[in-house]
Scaffold this active site. Structure first.
Site, mmCIF file in Angstrom:
data_model
loop_
_atom_site.group_PDB
_atom_site.id
_atom_site.type_symbol
_atom_site.label_atom_id
_atom_site.label_comp_id
_atom_site.label_asym_id
_atom_site.label_seq_id
_atom_site.Cartn_x
_atom_site.Cartn_y
_atom_site.Cartn_z
ATOM 1 N N ASP A 13 47.603 42.533 46.058
ATOM 2 C CA ASP A 13 46.675 43.482 45.427
ATOM 3 C C ASP A 13 46.253 44.608 46.369
ATOM 4 O O ASP A 13 45.131 45.098 46.317
ATOM 5 C CB ASP A 13 45.444 42.738 44.863
ATOM 6 C CG ASP A 13 45.879 41.608 43.961
ATOM 7 O OD1 ASP A 13 46.754 41.861 43.116
ATOM 8 O OD2 ASP A 13 45.392 40.474 44.123
ATOM 9 N N HIS A 42 51.564 44.234 39.104
ATOM 10 C CA HIS A 42 51.473 45.528 39.778
ATOM 11 C C HIS A 42 50.831 46.536 38.836
ATOM 12 O O HIS A 42 51.339 46.796 37.757
ATOM 13 C CB HIS A 42 52.868 45.994 40.223
ATOM 14 C CG HIS A 42 53.389 45.183 41.365
ATOM 15 N ND1 HIS A 42 54.635 45.337 41.899
ATOM 16 C CD2 HIS A 42 52.797 44.210 42.101
ATOM 17 C CE1 HIS A 42 54.795 44.489 42.903
ATOM 18 N NE2 HIS A 42 53.697 43.793 43.037
HETATM 19 P P1 IMP Z 1 50.832 30.979 42.951
HETATM 20 O O1 IMP Z 1 51.619 32.059 43.598
HETATM 21 O O2 IMP Z 1 50.535 31.271 41.498
HETATM 22 O O3 IMP Z 1 51.393 29.620 43.190
HETATM 23 O O4 IMP Z 1 49.385 30.967 43.675
HETATM 24 C C1 IMP Z 1 49.249 30.650 45.065
HETATM 25 C C2 IMP Z 1 48.225 31.571 45.717
HETATM 26 O O5 IMP Z 1 48.736 32.893 45.733
HETATM 27 C C3 IMP Z 1 46.885 31.663 44.998
HETATM 28 O O6 IMP Z 1 45.868 31.850 45.972
HETATM 29 C C4 IMP Z 1 47.020 32.905 44.162
HETATM 30 O O7 IMP Z 1 45.772 33.504 43.852
HETATM 31 C C5 IMP Z 1 47.831 33.791 45.101
HETATM 32 N N1 IMP Z 1 48.609 34.800 44.377
HETATM 33 C C6 IMP Z 1 49.756 34.642 43.700
HETATM 34 N N2 IMP Z 1 50.185 35.822 43.197
HETATM 35 C C7 IMP Z 1 49.299 36.739 43.563
HETATM 36 C C8 IMP Z 1 49.216 38.154 43.369
HETATM 37 O O8 IMP Z 1 50.063 38.803 42.771
HETATM 38 N N3 IMP Z 1 48.134 38.773 43.911
HETATM 39 C C9 IMP Z 1 47.206 38.089 44.625
HETATM 40 N N4 IMP Z 1 47.246 36.786 44.844
HETATM 41 C C10 IMP Z 1 48.287 36.103 44.314
HETATM 42 MG MG MG Z 2 48.367 42.431 41.841
#
Ligand code: IMP
Ligand code: MG
Length: 332
Positions: A13, A42
């Site tokens: 982000d 995105h």
């Molecule tokens: P997962 O990728 O859904 O397994 O989540 C694992 C960790 O990565 C968590 O803390 C999510 O909040 C973070 N996370 C996954 N994708 C994003 C993203 O696109 N932006 C910010 N955090 C993310």
């Molecule tokens: Mg994002």
């Protein structure tokens, strides 16, 4: 250009979508290759319209840009078709036949696992989908009849394009501090998110990369569990105008001030040749919409110079508003 890789420097982000959309329009990108999975959203503001893209590459804003989804990524079929419709890119988007498929069962596994819940995953099922891929039982894009018209060999297309000096952007997701290898394990995502991994997922070798651009936001945010140095309370974040909610899941984002040590680490891990700094206007309101570096408020210029001094990398792009073209471009 010709081959630029875009990575995130913190926990995602940072505003990668905005930087990618700017480069697509400004540099007239020929190819934009998305890596990663559907958990990342995105955000792109273009011509007054907001897009939160989980599958379609951010380069879609440039109408001549060919859009590719890499072999190392996971494809959510329904989300892919939804976004193709929304962005109207049916005739210029393709998926590598070897990309793996993320299914509803993966999301159900993600949401029912106490361990994954404790990490604060997005619930899209990316961890379980990658587990299946590693077990070598995952479905691939080439196994799905509806995807037949969209299949290609992304690595071959992109490498051939680079041979004839076409402009290619490799689009990373999340940030390097969420990397499975280099991040704050176990509070990380299911993949390596570094610039090298982005190239690997696309099938582009290290000798082909011209620029590695790491995107850093002027303050830090994080969703989910795990350490966040200097974390502010929600009230303090709101007072400073930094309180955000996640584009993908709608969850509150935690926030903290910019951290020079982490920025230096992000530049190192991504081998960054340039920094793109976003949301400068959120910490120095006088920066908003300004067109040149010299016209920025003194403190904003000092902040940028301090980042360059402490990381050793030039701040080449500065975002100071939400629209794709709200950028101060300091590239030579
Ligand atoms: P997962 O990728 O859904 O397994 O989540 C694992 C960790 O990565 C968590 O803390 C999510 O909040 C973070 N996370 C996954 N994708 C994003 C993203 O696109 N932006 C910010 N955090 C993310
Ligand atoms: Mg994002």
């Amino acid at each position: 250009m010709p081959c630029t890789v875009i990575s995130g420097g913190f926990w995602g982000d940072e505003g990668k979508g905005k930087i990618i959309s700017y480069l697509a329009l400004k540099d007239k990108l020929d190819f934009c290759v998305r890596t990663g999975s559907v958990n990342a959203a995105h955000t792109i503001w273009y011509e007054g319209k907001k897009y939160a893209l989980h599958m379609v590459p951010g380069g879609f804003v440039h109408e001549k840009c060919r859009l590719l989804i890499a072999a190392g990524s996971n494809v959510h079929v329904a989300q892919f078709f939804k976004e193709v419709e929304e962005t109207g890119v049916k005739n210029r988007i393709c998926i590598d036949g070897q990309a793996s498929i993320i299914e509803d069962k993966h999301s159900a596994q993600d949401k029912s696992s106490a361990h994954l819940k404790g990490l604060g995953t997005t619930g899209w099922g990316v961890g379980p989908a990658i587990e299946e891929r590693v077990r070598r039982t995952a479905k691939l894009a080439k196994d799905i009849p509806e995807l037949k018209p969209y299949l290609t060999d992304v690595a071959t297309e992109v490498n051939r394009a680079l041979d004839v000096r076409k402009k290619v952007l490799l689009e990373g997701t999340q940030g390097v501090l969420l990397s499975l290898f280099h991040g704050t394990y176990p509070y990380v995502t299911g993949r390596d998110t570094s610039a090298s991994a982005i190239c690997s997922e696309a099938g582009v070798g290290p000798t082909k990369i011209t620029e590695s651009v790491v995107v850093l936001k002027a303050f830090i945010t994080r969703v989910g569990t795990g350490p966040l140095p200097g974390e502010l309370t929600k009230e303090e974040a709101a007072k400073r105008g930094w309180f955000e909610t996640a584009a993908g899941t709608g969850r509150d984002r935690r926030s903290a001030p910019f951290n020079f040590e982490l920025a230096e680490k992000a530049v190192m891990l991504n081998g960054a040749t340039q920094i793109a700094l976003t949301k400068l206007d959120c910490i120095y309101p006088g920066s908003k919409g300004v067109k040149t570096f010299d016209a920025l408020p003194t403190e904003a210029r000092q902040f940028v110079k301090e980042i360059e001094k402490q990381t050793g990398a030039p701040v080449a792009l500065i975002g100071n508003g939400p629209e794709a073209l709200d950028i101060i471009d300091r590239r030579k």
